[in-house]
Design an enzyme around this catalytic site. Structure first.
Site, PDB file in Angstrom:
ATOM      1  N   GLY A 173      22.125 187.344 -39.070  1.00  0.00           N
ATOM      2  CA  GLY A 173      23.123 188.395 -38.937  1.00  0.00           C
ATOM      3  C   GLY A 173      24.262 188.200 -39.909  1.00  0.00           C
ATOM      4  O   GLY A 173      24.102 187.566 -40.955  1.00  0.00           O
ATOM      5  N   SER A 174      25.407 188.706 -39.565  1.00  0.00           N
ATOM      6  CA  SER A 174      26.560 188.667 -40.463  1.00  0.00           C
ATOM      7  C   SER A 174      27.282 187.323 -40.388  1.00  0.00           C
ATOM      8  O   SER A 174      27.200 186.617 -39.370  1.00  0.00           O
ATOM      9  CB  SER A 174      27.549 189.772 -40.090  1.00  0.00           C
ATOM     10  OG  SER A 174      28.178 189.474 -38.850  1.00  0.00           O
ATOM     11  N   PRO A 175      28.006 186.951 -41.453  1.00  0.00           N
ATOM     12  CA  PRO A 175      28.805 185.722 -41.406  1.00  0.00           C
ATOM     13  C   PRO A 175      29.819 185.720 -40.271  1.00  0.00           C
ATOM     14  O   PRO A 175      30.063 184.675 -39.654  1.00  0.00           O
ATOM     15  CB  PRO A 175      29.495 185.707 -42.774  1.00  0.00           C
ATOM     16  CG  PRO A 175      28.582 186.473 -43.673  1.00  0.00           C
ATOM     17  CD  PRO A 175      28.016 187.558 -42.803  1.00  0.00           C
ATOM     18  N   CYS A 214      19.422 192.160 -46.220  1.00  0.00           N
ATOM     19  CA  CYS A 214      20.389 191.085 -46.489  1.00  0.00           C
ATOM     20  C   CYS A 214      20.302 190.569 -47.923  1.00  0.00           C
ATOM     21  O   CYS A 214      21.274 190.030 -48.445  1.00  0.00           O
ATOM     22  CB  CYS A 214      20.205 189.938 -45.498  1.00  0.00           C
ATOM     23  SG  CYS A 214      18.573 189.165 -45.544  1.00  0.00           S
ATOM     24  N   GLU A 258      20.992 182.438 -40.785  1.00  0.00           N
ATOM     25  CA  GLU A 258      20.557 183.295 -41.891  1.00  0.00           C
ATOM     26  C   GLU A 258      21.553 184.439 -41.978  1.00  0.00           C
ATOM     27  O   GLU A 258      21.515 185.362 -41.167  1.00  0.00           O
ATOM     28  CB  GLU A 258      19.136 183.811 -41.648  1.00  0.00           C
ATOM     29  CG  GLU A 258      18.068 182.744 -41.667  1.00  0.00           C
ATOM     30  CD  GLU A 258      17.852 182.132 -43.036  1.00  0.00           C
ATOM     31  OE1 GLU A 258      18.259 182.760 -44.044  1.00  0.00           O
ATOM     32  OE2 GLU A 258      17.305 181.025 -43.116  1.00  0.00           O
ATOM     33  N   GLY A 294      27.958 184.937 -37.242  1.00  0.00           N
ATOM     34  CA  GLY A 294      27.430 183.589 -37.416  1.00  0.00           C
ATOM     35  C   GLY A 294      28.448 182.521 -37.035  1.00  0.00           C
ATOM     36  O   GLY A 294      28.115 181.486 -36.448  1.00  0.00           O
TER      37      GLY A 294
END
Length: 472
Positions: A195-197, A251, A217, A200
Protein backbone atom coordinates in the site's frame (compact mmCIF):
# COMPACT_ATOMS: atom_id res chain seq x y z
CA UNK A 1 -16.05 -2.37 30.11
CA UNK A 2 -16.01 -2.26 26.30
CA UNK A 3 -18.10 -4.88 24.54
CA UNK A 4 -16.28 -6.42 21.58
CA UNK A 5 -17.88 -6.34 18.20
CA UNK A 6 -18.80 -9.66 16.63
CA UNK A 7 -16.13 -9.32 13.95
CA UNK A 8 -13.49 -8.56 16.59
CA UNK A 9 -14.35 -11.79 18.41
CA UNK A 10 -14.25 -13.72 15.13
CA UNK A 11 -10.80 -12.38 14.30
CA UNK A 12 -9.47 -13.28 17.75
CA UNK A 13 -10.95 -16.78 17.65
CA UNK A 14 -9.44 -17.55 14.26
CA UNK A 15 -6.11 -16.04 15.29
CA UNK A 16 -6.11 -18.28 18.37
CA UNK A 17 -6.92 -21.34 16.26
CA UNK A 18 -4.09 -20.54 13.87
CA UNK A 19 -1.67 -20.18 16.78
CA UNK A 20 -2.63 -23.69 17.90
CA UNK A 21 -2.28 -25.05 14.38
CA UNK A 22 0.98 -23.35 13.34
CA UNK A 23 3.28 -26.26 14.19
CA UNK A 24 1.10 -28.76 12.34
CA UNK A 25 1.31 -26.57 9.24
CA UNK A 26 4.96 -25.72 9.81
CA UNK A 27 5.96 -29.38 9.97
CA UNK A 28 4.49 -30.20 6.55
CA UNK A 29 7.04 -31.53 4.09
CA UNK A 30 7.81 -30.35 0.58
CA UNK A 31 5.31 -32.76 -1.00
CA UNK A 32 2.43 -31.60 1.18
CA UNK A 33 3.18 -27.95 0.45
CA UNK A 34 3.38 -28.63 -3.27
CA UNK A 35 -0.06 -30.24 -3.14
CA UNK A 36 -1.44 -27.08 -1.52
CA UNK A 37 0.16 -24.93 -4.20
CA UNK A 38 -1.22 -27.17 -6.96
CA UNK A 39 -4.68 -26.94 -5.41
CA UNK A 40 -4.36 -23.16 -5.40
CA UNK A 41 -3.25 -23.21 -9.05
CA UNK A 42 -6.26 -25.32 -10.07
CA UNK A 43 -8.54 -23.03 -8.06
CA UNK A 44 -7.32 -19.91 -9.88
CA UNK A 45 -7.75 -21.58 -13.29
CA UNK A 46 -11.19 -22.87 -12.31
CA UNK A 47 -12.32 -19.38 -11.27
CA UNK A 48 -10.65 -17.53 -14.15
CA UNK A 49 -13.93 -16.23 -15.62
CA UNK A 50 -15.21 -15.24 -12.18
CA UNK A 51 -12.02 -13.30 -11.51
CA UNK A 52 -12.41 -11.50 -14.82
CA UNK A 53 -16.01 -10.58 -13.96
CA UNK A 54 -15.11 -9.37 -10.45
CA UNK A 55 -12.36 -7.18 -11.86
CA UNK A 56 -14.72 -5.75 -14.47
CA UNK A 57 -17.30 -4.99 -11.80
CA UNK A 58 -14.67 -3.24 -9.67
CA UNK A 59 -12.65 -1.53 -12.43
CA UNK A 60 -14.21 -2.17 -15.83
CA UNK A 61 -10.96 -3.94 -16.50
CA UNK A 62 -10.58 -5.82 -19.80
CA UNK A 63 -10.47 -9.65 -19.51
CA UNK A 64 -7.18 -9.85 -21.41
CA UNK A 65 -5.61 -7.35 -19.01
CA UNK A 66 -6.93 -9.39 -16.07
CA UNK A 67 -5.32 -12.48 -17.59
CA UNK A 68 -1.96 -10.74 -17.94
CA UNK A 69 -1.80 -8.80 -14.68
CA UNK A 70 -3.88 -10.93 -12.29
CA UNK A 71 -4.06 -14.52 -13.55
CA UNK A 72 -0.67 -15.03 -15.22
CA UNK A 73 1.32 -13.36 -12.46
CA UNK A 74 -0.27 -15.73 -9.93
CA UNK A 75 0.01 -18.93 -11.98
CA UNK A 76 3.59 -18.06 -12.89
CA UNK A 77 4.47 -17.52 -9.22
CA UNK A 78 2.86 -20.83 -8.22
CA UNK A 79 4.62 -22.81 -10.95
CA UNK A 80 7.94 -21.23 -10.01
CA UNK A 81 7.45 -22.12 -6.35
CA UNK A 82 6.47 -25.71 -7.14
CA UNK A 83 9.56 -26.09 -9.33
CA UNK A 84 12.03 -24.72 -6.78
CA UNK A 85 10.47 -25.46 -3.37
CA UNK A 86 12.53 -28.58 -2.80
CA UNK A 87 15.74 -26.57 -3.16
CA UNK A 88 14.48 -23.71 -0.99
CA UNK A 89 13.51 -26.04 1.87
CA UNK A 90 16.76 -28.03 1.88
CA UNK A 91 19.35 -27.33 4.53
CA UNK A 92 21.79 -24.77 3.14
CA UNK A 93 25.23 -25.93 4.28
CA UNK A 94 27.86 -23.26 4.85
CA UNK A 95 31.59 -23.56 5.64
CA UNK A 96 32.85 -23.48 9.22
CA UNK A 97 36.10 -21.61 9.90
CA UNK A 98 39.23 -23.51 10.89
CA UNK A 99 38.89 -22.16 14.44
CA UNK A 100 35.69 -24.21 14.68
CA UNK A 101 37.30 -27.39 13.36
CA UNK A 102 35.10 -30.40 14.07
CA UNK A 103 31.81 -28.65 13.42
CA UNK A 104 29.35 -28.50 10.54
CA UNK A 105 27.03 -25.55 9.91
CA UNK A 106 23.86 -25.07 7.94
CA UNK A 107 20.85 -22.76 7.58
CA UNK A 108 17.43 -24.23 8.28
CA UNK A 109 14.52 -22.21 6.87
CA UNK A 110 11.64 -22.52 9.29
CA UNK A 111 8.20 -20.86 8.98
CA UNK A 112 7.67 -17.66 10.91
CA UNK A 113 4.35 -19.01 12.21
CA UNK A 114 1.13 -17.02 11.94
CA UNK A 115 1.37 -14.20 9.41
CA UNK A 116 -0.84 -11.39 8.17
CA UNK A 117 -1.19 -10.24 4.56
CA UNK A 118 -2.77 -6.82 3.98
CA UNK A 119 -3.33 -6.41 0.25
CA UNK A 120 -4.32 -3.36 -1.85
CA UNK A 121 -7.12 -2.64 -4.29
CA UNK A 122 -5.20 -1.93 -7.49
CA UNK A 123 -4.32 -5.58 -8.27
CA UNK A 124 -6.38 -7.46 -5.68
CA UNK A 125 -5.76 -11.03 -6.84
CA UNK A 126 -2.14 -10.55 -7.91
CA UNK A 127 -1.10 -8.75 -4.73
CA UNK A 128 -3.04 -11.04 -2.40
CA UNK A 129 -2.22 -14.41 -3.91
CA UNK A 130 1.43 -13.50 -4.62
CA UNK A 131 2.48 -13.19 -0.97
CA UNK A 132 0.04 -15.99 -0.05
CA UNK A 133 1.96 -18.35 -2.34
CA UNK A 134 5.21 -17.46 -0.56
CA UNK A 135 3.61 -17.87 2.86
CA UNK A 136 2.23 -21.31 1.96
CA UNK A 137 5.56 -22.39 0.48
CA UNK A 138 7.27 -21.38 3.73
CA UNK A 139 4.76 -23.34 5.84
CA UNK A 140 2.80 -20.60 7.61
CA UNK A 141 -0.75 -20.08 8.80
CA UNK A 142 -2.14 -16.99 7.08
CA UNK A 143 -4.71 -14.30 7.84
CA UNK A 144 -5.60 -12.00 4.94
CA UNK A 145 -7.16 -8.54 4.94
CA UNK A 146 -7.83 -7.41 1.33
CA UNK A 147 -8.95 -3.90 0.43
CA UNK A 148 -12.55 -2.81 0.96
CA UNK A 149 -12.30 -0.65 -2.19
CA UNK A 150 -12.70 -3.69 -4.47
CA UNK A 151 -15.60 -5.51 -2.77
CA UNK A 152 -16.35 -7.88 -5.65
CA UNK A 153 -12.78 -9.14 -5.82
CA UNK A 154 -12.46 -9.42 -2.03
CA UNK A 155 -15.69 -11.42 -1.71
CA UNK A 156 -14.58 -13.77 -4.49
CA UNK A 157 -11.16 -14.37 -2.91
CA UNK A 158 -12.81 -15.19 0.42
CA UNK A 159 -15.13 -17.68 -1.29
CA UNK A 160 -12.32 -19.27 -3.31
CA UNK A 161 -9.84 -19.76 -0.49
CA UNK A 162 -12.51 -21.18 1.84
CA UNK A 163 -12.94 -24.03 -0.66
CA UNK A 164 -9.42 -25.38 -0.21
CA UNK A 165 -8.21 -24.12 3.17
CA UNK A 166 -9.72 -24.39 6.66
CA UNK A 167 -9.82 -21.12 8.59
CA UNK A 168 -7.21 -22.35 11.05
CA UNK A 169 -4.74 -22.32 8.15
CA UNK A 170 -5.87 -19.55 5.75
CA UNK A 171 -8.61 -17.03 6.55
CA UNK A 172 -9.84 -13.93 4.71
CA UNK A 173 -11.45 -10.96 6.47
CA UNK A 174 -13.64 -8.43 4.73
CA UNK A 175 -14.37 -4.99 6.16
CA UNK A 176 -13.10 -1.43 6.22
CA UNK A 177 -10.04 0.29 7.68
CA UNK A 178 -11.28 -0.37 11.22
CA UNK A 179 -10.86 -4.11 10.62
CA UNK A 180 -7.36 -3.54 9.25
CA UNK A 181 -6.41 -1.35 12.23
CA UNK A 182 -7.73 -3.93 14.70
CA UNK A 183 -6.12 -6.94 13.09
CA UNK A 184 -2.66 -5.34 12.89
CA UNK A 185 -2.64 -5.03 16.69
CA UNK A 186 -2.50 -8.82 17.10
CA UNK A 187 0.91 -10.38 17.83
CA UNK A 188 1.63 -11.85 14.41
CA UNK A 189 5.01 -13.35 13.56
CA UNK A 190 5.17 -11.38 10.31
CA UNK A 191 3.08 -8.78 8.49
CA UNK A 192 3.22 -8.37 4.72
CA UNK A 193 1.68 -5.06 3.69
CA UNK A 194 1.19 -3.58 0.23
CA UNK A 195 0.00 0.00 0.00
CA UNK A 196 1.00 3.60 0.49
CA UNK A 197 3.98 4.82 2.55
CA UNK A 198 1.56 6.67 4.86
CA UNK A 199 -0.34 3.50 5.74
CA UNK A 200 2.90 1.52 5.77
CA UNK A 201 4.15 3.66 8.64
CA UNK A 202 0.99 2.86 10.64
CA UNK A 203 1.40 -0.86 9.99
CA UNK A 204 5.05 -0.75 10.99
CA UNK A 205 4.19 1.16 14.16
CA UNK A 206 1.58 -1.43 15.13
CA UNK A 207 4.00 -4.27 14.33
CA UNK A 208 6.68 -2.67 16.50
CA UNK A 209 4.44 -3.05 19.56
CA UNK A 210 4.73 -6.83 19.13
CA UNK A 211 8.30 -6.87 17.75
CA UNK A 212 6.78 -8.32 14.60
CA UNK A 213 8.86 -8.38 11.43
CA UNK A 214 7.41 -6.70 8.35
CA UNK A 215 7.61 -6.67 4.59
CA UNK A 216 6.35 -3.35 3.25
CA UNK A 217 5.62 -3.08 -0.46
CA UNK A 218 5.01 0.63 -0.88
CA UNK A 219 5.30 3.01 -3.82
CA UNK A 220 6.58 6.44 -4.68
CA UNK A 221 7.30 8.51 -7.73
CA UNK A 222 9.00 6.22 -10.24
CA UNK A 223 10.87 8.33 -12.83
CA UNK A 224 11.59 7.64 -16.49
CA UNK A 225 14.57 9.06 -18.37
CA UNK A 226 14.49 9.22 -22.18
CA UNK A 227 17.78 10.43 -23.63
CA UNK A 228 18.54 11.58 -27.17
CA UNK A 229 19.87 8.18 -28.25
CA UNK A 230 16.72 6.23 -27.32
CA UNK A 231 14.51 4.43 -29.81
CA UNK A 232 11.72 6.98 -29.42
CA UNK A 233 8.97 4.95 -31.06
CA UNK A 234 9.52 1.98 -28.75
CA UNK A 235 10.01 4.24 -25.73
CA UNK A 236 6.72 6.03 -26.45
CA UNK A 237 4.78 2.79 -26.89
CA UNK A 238 6.22 1.11 -23.78
CA UNK A 239 5.78 4.18 -21.59
CA UNK A 240 2.20 4.64 -22.79
CA UNK A 241 1.40 1.00 -22.09
CA UNK A 242 2.97 0.99 -18.62
CA UNK A 243 1.55 4.36 -17.59
CA UNK A 244 -2.05 3.81 -18.64
CA UNK A 245 -2.30 0.10 -17.77
CA UNK A 246 -5.01 -0.26 -15.10
CA UNK A 247 -5.68 3.46 -15.61
CA UNK A 248 -2.31 4.31 -14.11
CA UNK A 249 -3.20 2.68 -10.78
CA UNK A 250 0.05 0.71 -10.61
CA UNK A 251 2.73 1.11 -7.94
CA UNK A 252 5.54 0.73 -10.50
CA UNK A 253 3.93 2.81 -13.25
CA UNK A 254 6.04 5.62 -14.72
CA UNK A 255 5.17 8.60 -12.51
CA UNK A 256 6.93 11.30 -14.53
CA UNK A 257 9.23 11.47 -17.56
CA UNK A 258 12.41 13.42 -18.16
CA UNK A 259 13.05 13.65 -21.92
CA UNK A 260 16.06 15.28 -23.57
CA UNK A 261 15.19 18.63 -25.14
CA UNK A 262 16.50 17.54 -28.55
CA UNK A 263 13.81 14.86 -28.87
CA UNK A 264 10.93 16.33 -26.83
CA UNK A 265 8.70 17.30 -29.75
CA UNK A 266 9.23 14.06 -31.64
CA UNK A 267 8.65 12.04 -28.47
CA UNK A 268 5.39 13.87 -27.73
CA UNK A 269 4.13 13.26 -31.26
CA UNK A 270 4.96 9.56 -31.01
CA UNK A 271 3.47 9.30 -27.52
CA UNK A 272 0.16 10.73 -28.69
CA UNK A 273 0.10 8.32 -31.63
CA UNK A 274 0.83 5.36 -29.35
CA UNK A 275 -1.94 6.32 -26.93
CA UNK A 276 -4.37 6.45 -29.87
CA UNK A 277 -3.00 3.10 -31.06
CA UNK A 278 -3.68 1.55 -27.65
CA UNK A 279 -7.08 3.05 -26.84
CA UNK A 280 -8.39 4.77 -29.99
CA UNK A 281 -9.25 8.43 -30.55
CA UNK A 282 -11.69 8.32 -27.61
CA UNK A 283 -10.32 6.21 -24.77
CA UNK A 284 -13.70 6.39 -23.00
CA UNK A 285 -15.13 4.16 -25.72
CA UNK A 286 -12.31 1.62 -25.49
CA UNK A 287 -13.18 -1.69 -23.89
CA UNK A 288 -9.50 -2.00 -22.94
CA UNK A 289 -9.28 1.14 -20.79
CA UNK A 290 -10.02 0.78 -17.08
CA UNK A 291 -11.63 3.25 -14.68
CA UNK A 292 -10.60 4.95 -11.44
CA UNK A 293 -11.46 2.72 -8.49
CA UNK A 294 -13.71 5.14 -6.57
CA UNK A 295 -14.94 8.71 -6.32
CA UNK A 296 -12.36 9.80 -3.74
CA UNK A 297 -9.46 8.83 -6.01
CA UNK A 298 -11.18 10.45 -8.98
CA UNK A 299 -11.52 13.71 -7.04
CA UNK A 300 -7.89 13.55 -5.95
CA UNK A 301 -6.65 13.16 -9.53
CA UNK A 302 -9.00 15.85 -10.81
CA UNK A 303 -7.55 18.23 -8.23
CA UNK A 304 -3.98 17.35 -9.24
CA UNK A 305 -4.76 18.21 -12.86
CA UNK A 306 -6.56 21.44 -12.08
CA UNK A 307 -3.85 22.63 -9.70
CA UNK A 308 -1.06 21.79 -12.15
CA UNK A 309 -2.73 23.73 -14.98
CA UNK A 310 -3.44 26.69 -12.70
CA UNK A 311 0.28 26.76 -11.86
CA UNK A 312 1.34 26.93 -15.51
CA UNK A 313 1.37 23.33 -16.75
CA UNK A 314 0.55 22.85 -20.43
CA UNK A 315 -1.99 20.18 -21.36
CA UNK A 316 -0.28 18.32 -24.22
CA UNK A 317 -2.52 15.24 -24.48
CA UNK A 318 -5.91 14.28 -23.01
CA UNK A 319 -7.46 15.93 -19.99
CA UNK A 320 -11.04 14.78 -20.68
CA UNK A 321 -13.05 13.49 -17.69
CA UNK A 322 -16.43 11.89 -17.00
CA UNK A 323 -17.11 12.02 -13.27
CA UNK A 324 -20.16 9.75 -13.44
CA UNK A 325 -18.08 7.01 -15.07
CA UNK A 326 -14.92 7.84 -13.05
CA UNK A 327 -13.18 8.20 -16.42
CA UNK A 328 -10.00 10.21 -16.89
CA UNK A 329 -8.41 10.15 -20.33
CA UNK A 330 -4.71 9.36 -20.83
CA UNK A 331 -3.23 12.77 -20.02
CA UNK A 332 0.23 14.25 -20.56
CA UNK A 333 1.37 17.59 -19.11
CA UNK A 334 4.48 19.66 -19.83
CA UNK A 335 6.00 22.70 -18.12
CA UNK A 336 4.92 21.30 -14.74
CA UNK A 337 5.90 23.22 -11.60
CA UNK A 338 8.19 20.91 -9.62
CA UNK A 339 6.62 22.18 -6.37
CA UNK A 340 3.06 21.37 -7.44
CA UNK A 341 1.14 18.54 -5.74
CA UNK A 342 1.32 16.35 -8.83
CA UNK A 343 5.13 16.38 -8.52
CA UNK A 344 5.16 15.85 -4.75
CA UNK A 345 2.75 12.92 -4.33
CA UNK A 346 2.58 9.58 -6.06
CA UNK A 347 0.04 10.15 -8.84
CA UNK A 348 -1.48 6.66 -9.08
CA UNK A 349 -3.62 7.58 -12.05
CA UNK A 350 -3.48 8.37 -15.80
CA UNK A 351 -1.70 11.74 -15.50
CA UNK A 352 1.86 11.93 -16.82
CA UNK A 353 4.05 15.00 -16.21
CA UNK A 354 6.78 15.44 -18.83
CA UNK A 355 9.90 17.51 -18.14
CA UNK A 356 12.68 18.53 -20.49
CA UNK A 357 16.38 18.33 -19.62
CA UNK A 358 19.68 19.32 -21.16
CA UNK A 359 22.14 18.06 -18.55
CA UNK A 360 21.68 14.52 -17.21
CA UNK A 361 23.30 15.58 -13.95
CA UNK A 362 20.31 17.83 -13.23
CA UNK A 363 17.96 14.87 -13.61
CA UNK A 364 20.09 12.72 -11.34
CA UNK A 365 20.23 15.50 -8.75
CA UNK A 366 16.43 15.78 -8.79
CA UNK A 367 16.09 12.03 -8.19
CA UNK A 368 18.73 12.08 -5.44
CA UNK A 369 16.94 14.89 -3.60
CA UNK A 370 13.69 12.95 -3.31
CA UNK A 371 12.63 9.68 -1.70
CA UNK A 372 13.99 6.48 -3.27
CA UNK A 373 11.47 5.31 -5.89
CA UNK A 374 10.10 1.79 -6.16
CA UNK A 375 11.24 1.69 -9.79
CA UNK A 376 13.37 3.75 -12.17
CA UNK A 377 13.32 3.40 -15.96
CA UNK A 378 15.96 4.38 -18.50
CA UNK A 379 15.54 4.54 -22.27
CA UNK A 380 18.95 4.89 -23.88
CA UNK A 381 21.39 3.18 -26.24
CA UNK A 382 24.39 4.63 -24.41
CA UNK A 383 25.96 2.32 -21.83
CA UNK A 384 27.72 5.21 -20.14
CA UNK A 385 24.37 6.93 -19.56
CA UNK A 386 22.70 3.76 -18.31
CA UNK A 387 25.56 2.93 -15.95
CA UNK A 388 25.81 6.49 -14.68
CA UNK A 389 22.11 6.62 -13.79
CA UNK A 390 22.21 3.23 -12.04
CA UNK A 391 25.41 4.13 -10.19
CA UNK A 392 24.32 7.61 -9.05
CA UNK A 393 20.69 6.94 -8.08
CA UNK A 394 18.91 4.54 -5.73
CA UNK A 395 15.72 2.60 -6.51
CA UNK A 396 13.95 -0.62 -5.64
CA UNK A 397 14.36 -1.88 -9.21
CA UNK A 398 15.37 -0.64 -12.64
CA UNK A 399 14.42 -1.62 -16.18
CA UNK A 400 16.41 -0.44 -19.18
CA UNK A 401 14.54 0.22 -22.44
CA UNK A 402 11.21 -1.05 -21.07
CA UNK A 403 8.86 -0.57 -18.12
CA UNK A 404 7.61 -2.74 -15.22
CA UNK A 405 8.88 -6.05 -16.69
CA UNK A 406 11.09 -6.82 -13.69
CA UNK A 407 7.92 -7.62 -11.74
CA UNK A 408 7.35 -10.67 -13.94
CA UNK A 409 10.78 -12.25 -13.35
CA UNK A 410 10.53 -14.45 -10.25
CA UNK A 411 14.31 -14.82 -10.17
CA UNK A 412 14.62 -11.12 -9.31
CA UNK A 413 13.88 -9.65 -5.88
CA UNK A 414 10.97 -7.24 -6.00
CA UNK A 415 10.60 -4.45 -3.46
CA UNK A 416 11.54 -0.92 -2.55
CA UNK A 417 13.98 0.87 -0.34
CA UNK A 418 13.07 3.04 2.66
CA UNK A 419 10.04 5.14 1.63
CA UNK A 420 9.25 2.78 -1.25
CA UNK A 421 9.42 -0.36 0.87
CA UNK A 422 11.22 -2.71 3.24
CA UNK A 423 12.06 -6.28 2.29
CA UNK A 424 11.78 -8.23 -0.95
CA UNK A 425 9.34 -10.66 -2.44
CA UNK A 426 8.78 -13.04 -5.41
CA UNK A 427 10.27 -16.50 -5.82
CA UNK A 428 12.96 -17.44 -3.34
CA UNK A 429 12.91 -13.91 -1.91
CA UNK A 430 9.23 -14.26 -0.99
CA UNK A 431 9.89 -17.67 0.59
CA UNK A 432 12.68 -16.12 2.66
CA UNK A 433 10.47 -13.18 3.69
CA UNK A 434 8.05 -15.60 5.38
CA UNK A 435 10.83 -17.78 6.85
CA UNK A 436 13.29 -17.51 9.68
CA UNK A 437 16.82 -18.39 8.59
CA UNK A 438 17.73 -20.52 11.60
CA UNK A 439 21.45 -21.08 12.16
CA UNK A 440 22.33 -24.66 13.10
CA UNK A 441 25.81 -25.83 14.11
CA UNK A 442 26.73 -29.38 15.09
CA UNK A 443 29.87 -30.31 17.01
CA UNK A 444 30.51 -33.74 15.51
CA UNK A 445 34.12 -34.13 16.64
CA UNK A 446 34.87 -34.97 20.32
CA UNK A 447 37.63 -32.37 20.14
CA UNK A 448 36.93 -28.62 20.10
CA UNK A 449 39.66 -25.98 19.97
CA UNK A 450 37.57 -23.80 22.23
CA UNK A 451 37.94 -26.36 25.02
CA UNK A 452 41.62 -25.34 25.22
CA UNK A 453 40.78 -21.68 25.73
CA UNK A 454 38.33 -21.82 28.62
CA UNK A 455 39.17 -20.43 32.09
CA UNK A 456 41.29 -20.45 34.07
CA UNK A 457 43.37 -18.37 31.66
CA UNK A 458 47.15 -18.74 31.57
CA UNK A 459 50.07 -17.23 29.68
CA UNK A 460 50.00 -20.22 27.33
CA UNK A 461 46.30 -19.76 26.59
CA UNK A 462 46.86 -16.03 26.08
CA UNK A 463 49.52 -16.78 23.48
CA UNK A 464 47.11 -19.06 21.63
CA UNK A 465 44.46 -16.31 21.76
CA UNK A 466 46.98 -13.79 20.43
CA UNK A 467 47.93 -16.10 17.54
CA UNK A 468 44.24 -16.71 16.74
CA UNK A 469 43.51 -12.98 16.62
CA UNK A 470 46.49 -12.34 14.40
CA UNK A 471 46.26 -15.20 11.91
CA UNK A 472 42.70 -16.54 11.97
Amino acid sequence: MMIKKEWEETIEIIFSEQLKNQYNIGNTDVFERKIKLKNLLNLVLQYRKDIQKAMFDDFKKAPAEVDLTEIYTVTNEINHAIKHLHTWMKAQYVPSPITLLGTSSYIHYEPKGVVLIISPWNFPFNLTFGPLISAIAAGNCVMIKPSEHTPNSTALMKKMLAEIFPENEVAVFEGDSAVAAYITQLPFNHIFFTGSPTLGKKVMKAAAENLCSVTLELGGKSPVIVDESADLSKAAKRIAWAKFLNNGQVCIAPDYVYVHEKVKNEFLTLLKAQIVGLYGQEAELSKDYSRIVNQAHFNRLKQYLQDAISEGAVLEIGGEMNEKERFIAPTVLSNVNLKSAIMQDEIFGPLLPLMVYQDLNEVILHIQQHEKPLALYIFSKQDEVINKVIRETRAGGTVVNHNTLHFFNNELPFGGSNNSGIGKTHGKYGFEAFSNARAVMKQWSPFSALDLLMPPYSNFKQKIIDLTIRFF
